[in-house]
Write an enzyme that holds these catalytic residues in place. Structure first.
Site, PDB file in Angstrom:
ATOM      1  CD  GLU A 309      92.565  22.733 -19.263  1.00  9.89           C
ATOM      2  OE1 GLU A 309      93.098  23.438 -18.459  1.00  9.89           O
ATOM      3  OE2 GLU A 309      91.480  22.621 -19.230  1.00  9.89           O
ATOM      4  CB  CYS A 393      88.728  29.476 -14.971  1.00  9.44           C
ATOM      5  SG  CYS A 393      89.035  28.182 -16.478  1.00  9.44           S
TER       6      CYS A 393
END
Length: 788
Positions: A309, A393
């Protein structure tokens, strides 16, 4: 601890420029009002319900009554979903007072407070079963905090939520919990004898502690934030993934996990601004230059790759595989807001605005109930909004960010009032201790007309600093990464009570210095027309392509608006765009329409071009009408075009697989990886199954002759869970409906990044099966499966 409302302490010395708090601004805007309404009515109630359904609250209840038999599951940062949702709800309470919501939050905080240990430690993943804590937690406090425990990360989100709740309600019931945990960390972590020298594995505590210093006036919190940053690169954690490869003041490139990075850079900007440390100022300025000059998407996203990521290499900005995590966009707003407060330059708001209107709000659906984790700039139909994620998240981050928007519109320095964002609102300002009220009215971002009216002024003379956006000044971003390609020169004008204001821009602001009177009216006009943008030639993915934007909005071509393959389009060399207002579509948008060509190969192999009308919609609004193709960067050069290919055996077959998935269509979309490292394309996989025999079948409407097959394997080592198969084979359906292996197969290859072709004796059949034996410890996946 008390639930009573308390007098707020005097704010500590802060940034060179003071933000105007969200408590002073009421947004009345139609564009953002719709977003705030969706957040209030859908997103935040959904998030609270998910906290209930998924055991987030139960974790706190269990932590208040620990037991050796409790099985600790979930993720070690699940507590933060509660904190972030309370934060967002707290912001909303300012604009939409809601006693029932306030009581609900208080009831949740009773549960949270009960879970806190006597010395302030609060981490349910350990506390609910200290003998058998979460597998990421380690055997004792802080043991794995530089790895996966997220103890400091939980602290950071707790502080952020507690401060928002305190500022919105005046109550200390959440703030006292956060202060108590922060004090615990300050006692146990540091450079003094008896303390542990550790840094956060996942950053955010740094920026939160700096904010806690501003709210409480207690310097120890700022010192702790600086300690965490000073020690980064000096502990056992020294990898680029977590930005610990070198001391932060020596860093000059954005690397590693993009969300961790953005939160750390925001904390660095805090420390730079609040301490005046020149080494921090120089370091964060270098890193910002690297992001905006080499690692920034036209949509405002950051983080190019799903591998970690993370940020990619300089100019590595793929489109279909762009990660651009929603949380990273939020982090990017935090960084640029802080750098504006430090330097006072509009270029930071140019970046912030681009991110805000494109790569950030794309992460949540218009109705507030669907979410993107990554926000790619191209899709072949494999991307769909999700109602929630196990790792939540991004949805919970959206919960807290959207309602915080009022706090980004204005700022004040001495007698300067900065007008940074354009949306209808009313604001109460404090200028040299005197009250000023201003109202702003506009239909931005759909047109460039903004009216500002002074409703009240007890401060006399002050300067109003009007940001003139980079897109008006012919600069899409404050670097050479992107430039306008159409040679247009938009104009702007500003008048006060009908009289034109002239002047030289200062750091991108037009200043109006006068003794303001009630009723004074500032009228701003920005020419707003469609513009074409090109990327630096070093951005390989965008060569020969253009992006289209109008004002702060980036546009894309999406399948529902076009009756041809939008990935096959070729835009004219000198396109002209018609702006079409549609107040009903996608909650009200402006579409763009232009002439283009759709390219395709006929069955005879000849290239044909059909004249078409290409319709574009705002990028933030894509993927609301079902899965399908989408593109931001559109070919303008023939060598960048992707003509539709003629039909093949595979494209004429009906697909099925051992594990059904919408991604199955990827295996015959005719998109092939360029090399061993190319993971930018759609793929099908059997994750999480391992050590199994799996299959894909093509069924034909009639008998077809097949004599060979080519497979492109998906393998995302070292980060992911897919590897090339241990073995595979091709079978065909015989006249009796039984599966038979093909004969005389010459090679069943398992090479990555290339086609693995097998030739065999021709068969006439109505169906062909690809049978795969997966590795013992991994799944397998397929980019493409061709037949001939």
């Amino acid at each position: 601890m008390t639930n009573s409302r308390a007098e707020k302490p005097a704010q500590a010395h802060g940034y060179p420029i003071d933000p105007v708090p969200f408590t002073s601004v009421k947004v009345t805007d139609s564009f953002w009002g719709q977003r705030l309404k969706a957040s209030r009515e859908v997103t935040i109630p959904l998030a609270f319900s998910k906290c209930e359904e998924t055991g987030r609250y139960l974790n706190f209840i269990n932590a208040a009554h620990p037991n050796d038999t409790i099985k600790v599951g979930g993720l070690s940062f699940d507590d933060t979903d509660v904190y972030k949702t309370i934060e967002g709800a707290s912001y909303l309470l300012q604009t939409y007072p809601d006693k029932q919501l306030e009581r609900y939050i208080d009831s949740v905080l009773v549960i949270v407070a009960a879970a806190q240990e006597p010395d302030g430690y609060l981490y349910t993943s350990r506390t609910m079963n200290p003998k058998h804590p979460h597998q990421w937690a380690g055997s004792r406090r802080w043991e794995k905090v530089e790895e996966l425990s997220h103890e400091f990360y939980n602290l950071g989100h707790m502080i952020e939520g507690a401060i928002a709740h305190y500022q919105a309600t005046g109550k200390r019931n959440f703030l006292d919990i956060a202060v108590k945990y922060a004090d615990c960390v300050c006692r146990e972590i540091g450079g003094n004898p008896g303390q542990l020298t550790l840094v956060p594995g996942h950053q955010i505590a740094e920026m939160a502690l700096a904010k806690l210093y501003l709210v409480t006036g207690d310097r120890k919190y700022l010192d702790q934030a600086k300690f965490f940053l000073d020690k980064r690169g000096h502990t056992s954690r020294r990898d680029a993934y977590s930005q610990a490869h070198k001391p932060v003041t020596e860093q000059d490139e954005a690397v590693g996990h993009a969300v961790r990075a953005a939160y750390m850079y925001a904390g660095m900007a805090d420390v730079a601004a609040l301490t005046g440390d020149s080494a921090y100022i120089h370091a964060i300025d270098r890193i910002w230059d690297n992001i905006v000059g080499k690692k920034y998407y036209i949509t405002g996203g950051i983080g190019a790759t799903s591998n970690g990521e993370a940020f990619g290499a300089n100019y590595e900005l793929p489109n279909m595989s762009a990660y651009c995590e929603t949380c990273a966009a939020i982090g990017n707003v935090y960084v640029n807001h802080r750098l504006f407060l430090l330097h006072g330059d509009s270029k930071y708001y140019d970046v912030l605005e681009r991110t805000l209107y494109n790569g950030l709000i794309s992460g949540v659906s218009l109705d507030g109930g669907g979410f993107f984790y990554p926000n790619p700039l191209e899709s072949a139909g494999q991307h769909q909004r999700q109602p929630w994620f196990g790792c939540a998240c991004c949805p919970s981050n959206i919960c807290r960010f959207i309602p915080s928007l009022p706090g980004y519109i204005y700022a004040v320095k001495d007698r300067d009032v900065y007008v940074n964002l354009f949306m209808s609102n009313t604001v109460r300002l404090d200028i040299a201790g005197k009250q000023v009220s201003i109202s702003q009215n506009t239909t931005y971002p759909w047109n460039g007309d903004i009216d500002l009216t002074v409703d009240r002024n007890k401060a006399g003379r002050f300067r109003m600093m009007i940001r003139i956006p980079g897109w008006v000044r012919n600069r899409p971003v404050p670097s050479d990464l992107y430039t306008y390609a159409d040679n247009k020169r938009p104009l702007y004008s500003v008048t006060v009570n009908g009289k034109t204001v002239d002047g030289t821009l200062q750091n991108g602001y037009l200043s109006i210095d006068r003794n303001w009177k009630k009723g004074d009216r500032v009228e701003i006009h920005f020419d707003m027309e469609p513009r074409t943008v090109k990327a630096d030639s070093r951005v390989e993915a965008d060569r020969g392509r253009i992006a289209v934007e109008r004002g702060p909005i980036v546009y894309c071509a999406e399948w529902p608006d076009n009756d041809f393959d939008v990935l096959s389009v070729l835009v004219n060399r000198h396109p002209h765009f018609k702006v079409e207002e549609d107040r009903e579509m996608l909650y009200g948008i402006n579409k763009l329409v232009t002439d283009a060509q759709a390219l395709k190969y006929g069955d005879d192999g000849r290239l044909a071009a059909d004249d078409v009308k290409l319709t574009l919609i705002p990028y933030y609004a894509w993927a609301h009408r079902g899965p399908g193709k989408m593109a931001v960067w559109l070919p303008q050069e023939v060598n960048a075009a992707n003509p539709v290919l003629p039909s093949t055996l595979a494209t004429g077959g009906k697909l099925s697989a051992s594990r059904p998935s919408p991604s199955l269509s990827a295996v015959n979309d005719r998109l092939l990886p360029k090399d061993v490292n190319d993971r930018s394309l759609p793929y099908y996989h059997w994750w999480p199954a391992k050590n199994t025999v799996e299959w894909i079948i093509y069924e034909f409407p009639g008998a077809k002759e097949v004599r060979g097959s080519t497979v492109y394997w998906y393998d995302d080592a070292p980060w992911g869970g897919c590897r090339v198969p241990d073995s595979w084979r091709i079978l065909y359906r015989d006249a009796y409906g039984e599966w038979q292996p093909v004969k005389d197969a010459d090679n069943y290859g398992t090479a990555k990044g290339t086609g693995n072709t097998v030739n065999f004796s021709p068969v006439k059949t109505s169906a062909v099966k690809l049978e795969v034996v997966q590795p013992a410890d991994n799944s397998s996946g397929v980019f493409e499966w061709e037949l001939f």
